[in-house]
Design a protein around this motif. Sequence first.
Motif, PDB file in Angstrom:
ATOM      1  N   TYR A  39       0.826  -1.207   0.000  1.00 55.10           N
ATOM      2  CA  TYR A  39       0.000   0.000   0.000  1.00 55.10           C
ATOM      3  C   TYR A  39       0.861   1.257   0.000  1.00 55.10           C
ATOM      4  O   TYR A  39       0.683   2.160  -0.829  1.00 55.10           O
ATOM      5  CB  TYR A  39      -0.909  -0.037   1.234  1.00 55.10           C
ATOM      6  CG  TYR A  39      -1.825   1.154   1.394  1.00 55.10           C
ATOM      7  CD1 TYR A  39      -2.976   1.286   0.621  1.00 55.10           C
ATOM      8  CD2 TYR A  39      -1.547   2.149   2.341  1.00 55.10           C
ATOM      9  CE1 TYR A  39      -3.834   2.361   0.784  1.00 55.10           C
ATOM     10  CE2 TYR A  39      -2.398   3.228   2.517  1.00 55.10           C
ATOM     11  CZ  TYR A  39      -3.541   3.331   1.731  1.00 55.10           C
ATOM     12  OH  TYR A  39      -4.376   4.406   1.888  1.00 55.10           O
ATOM     13  N   ARG A  88      -8.430   2.079   4.203  1.00 52.99           N
ATOM     14  CA  ARG A  88      -7.534   3.050   4.849  1.00 52.99           C
ATOM     15  C   ARG A  88      -7.478   2.879   6.367  1.00 52.99           C
ATOM     16  O   ARG A  88      -7.185   3.824   7.112  1.00 52.99           O
ATOM     17  CB  ARG A  88      -7.905   4.489   4.486  1.00 52.99           C
ATOM     18  CG  ARG A  88      -7.666   4.812   3.013  1.00 52.99           C
ATOM     19  CD  ARG A  88      -7.923   6.276   2.724  1.00 52.99           C
ATOM     20  NE  ARG A  88      -6.931   7.134   3.375  1.00 52.99           N
ATOM     21  CZ  ARG A  88      -7.094   8.432   3.566  1.00 52.99           C
ATOM     22  NH1 ARG A  88      -8.218   9.028   3.186  1.00 52.99           N
ATOM     23  NH2 ARG A  88      -6.154   9.151   4.147  1.00 52.99           N
ATOM     24  N   CYS A 143       3.262  15.614  -2.158  1.00 53.04           N
ATOM     25  CA  CYS A 143       2.916  14.465  -1.299  1.00 53.04           C
ATOM     26  C   CYS A 143       1.570  14.752  -0.651  1.00 53.04           C
ATOM     27  O   CYS A 143       1.483  15.585   0.250  1.00 53.04           O
ATOM     28  CB  CYS A 143       3.997  14.251  -0.233  1.00 53.04           C
ATOM     29  SG  CYS A 143       3.653  12.836   0.847  1.00 53.04           S
ATOM     30  N   ASN A 182       1.813   4.095  -3.045  1.00 53.03           N
ATOM     31  CA  ASN A 182       1.599   5.534  -2.878  1.00 53.03           C
ATOM     32  C   ASN A 182       2.896   6.323  -2.991  1.00 53.03           C
ATOM     33  O   ASN A 182       2.909   7.433  -3.542  1.00 53.03           O
ATOM     34  CB  ASN A 182       0.921   5.807  -1.531  1.00 53.03           C
ATOM     35  CG  ASN A 182      -0.554   5.401  -1.542  1.00 53.03           C
ATOM     36  OD1 ASN A 182      -1.205   5.452  -2.583  1.00 53.03           O
ATOM     37  ND2 ASN A 182      -1.068   4.974  -0.413  1.00 53.03           N
ATOM     38  N   PHE A 229      -1.645  10.865   2.549  1.00 47.00           N
ATOM     39  CA  PHE A 229      -0.521   9.977   2.884  1.00 47.00           C
ATOM     40  C   PHE A 229      -0.178  10.108   4.366  1.00 47.00           C
ATOM     41  O   PHE A 229       0.001   9.103   5.070  1.00 47.00           O
ATOM     42  CB  PHE A 229       0.692  10.325   2.013  1.00 47.00           C
ATOM     43  CG  PHE A 229       1.892   9.453   2.261  1.00 47.00           C
ATOM     44  CD1 PHE A 229       2.023   8.236   1.615  1.00 47.00           C
ATOM     45  CD2 PHE A 229       2.885   9.848   3.152  1.00 47.00           C
ATOM     46  CE1 PHE A 229       3.125   7.422   1.840  1.00 47.00           C
ATOM     47  CE2 PHE A 229       3.992   9.046   3.382  1.00 47.00           C
ATOM     48  CZ  PHE A 229       4.114   7.827   2.729  1.00 47.00           C
TER      49      PHE A 229
END
Length: 545
Positions: free
Chosen positions: A247, A408, A291, A251, A295
């Motif tokens: 995961y 998530r 970013c 990302n 995240f």
Amino acid sequence: MNQEQEIDGRIVFKYDTDWKNLLESERFKKELCDDILEPYILSQRWYGGKASALKYIEIIDSFPIEDASDTFYGIVLEVNFREAFVHNYFLPIAFVTDKKIVDDKFIAHLKLNGTSGFLVDALLLESFRKQIFEKILEGEKYRYKEIAYRRGRSNQSKGYKSSRLMGVEQSNTSIIYNDKYMLKIFRRVYVDENPDYEISKYLTAKAIFNNTPKYLGSITLKFSDKNVITLGLMQELVPNEGDAWEYFVHNLKLIFEELSRQQPKLETLRATKYLEQISITDVPASILAWCPIEFFEDVSQLALRTAQMHIALGQERINTAFTPQAFSNDYSVWLKNRLIYQFENRINLVENNLHKLEGLQLELANELLSKKKIIRKQLLDFDETMLKSERLRIHGDYHLGQVLVQDRDFYIIDFEGEPESTIRDRKVKQPPIKDIAGMFRSFNYAIYATVFNNYESYDFELEELFEVADVLYSHIIGVFLKTYINEVQTANLNIGYIKEIEFLLQYCLLEKAVYELGYELNARPRWAIIPLKGISNILNQQHYE
């Protein structure tokens, strides 16, 4: 003659007995250990002795696993190595006459009382998988001498519907039942309760930590009056989208692609102060430009679940296996002896592998060798009288691969502990900060793996990407620490004041990086730069790895 040659060149082992009485044959047991099992286990993924020289195999226990229609056997093997240590392995076996059932995945050709067939790993057979599932559901009603099947209180299953082996396996073999439950069969076993079983049961029945698979049952072998071997652990199957390593690496790849598109001025990007805690709202806009804030929200959520795990593991006041303990001289002696032995081993490995290294790797390796006295002193500079926090049962092998992702959110799995450690060492209570250090090193690996595997497609020099990695990593650590420390301190878990937390974190980060160095030099020397750079930056304390 007890053996004959097959057309395909394999040996057929012949015995004048039937399957139910085969394990009473001394000749079979001798040939099983001497001739059959050695080539078989050497080819199995779950066999952990491939780097050592096998000396001989013995059967130290065997027992039937049977019902009215089928008989199987469980055997516990002791594998002796020339280096003077042993492993124990569990292997359930079956005899089938139809090769189509197992294809070429058989252990040996057998002829029993003239009947040709195949010795196989019983886990390949649905009839065996069904039998052990049903015995777990029966729970304490079903016991055969030393074998106990237990059903957890949370197990609501009404009965067997289907089973299949889980895909790629490493040290254990897992079975999926009814698409709802998972039974992990431990291959390498220990004459003691497996920590995964112990902690899973505790977190489900006593501490109530919801972000780990619920304990649903177990299979144990009473090896002697005082010793129990854990053979199987049943848990709920957590629906998931893969592990946190996949995961976050996915990302991170998108993040570095966006960085490459935007081409920001790298001199405008700054790492945080060493071990500084930061809120998500404190992450600079110059970083959030490439970013996404989501995240860091994920990092914070993982920190929250980690904190909740430690809070659950630290609340026990009755069961001595889980009650928190203060630091002691005995712990310090144990820790230092263990780490100095490991460190000397790594130094020897570096010295023997210098010829494989070049460029920055070689530079960092030489720095390590020049500072080995400093590192040794830092590892020995562990004064328990200065520490006021408590030690707990912890995860012990905590990294992104030990976490499942679902919508998530994060579910923590696999509490077996560090593979290199003995079973007793895995149960030693440790500072929870050690788990945090393991996760931080894992994030460090995830960033560098992204750089290593994709840097040719990014419009930056490798050294520039390393600079970005340092900046990003420091902010990951800052966000994680802020969430984690706030949560555990709110719950009154004693992890010490900030100076103690920082000391333990630095100490455990160094320990983890030294541990990693051995794996990388043995398996993939090119990646040795990751722990080498980690050690360098921990020592220099300029910024993060």
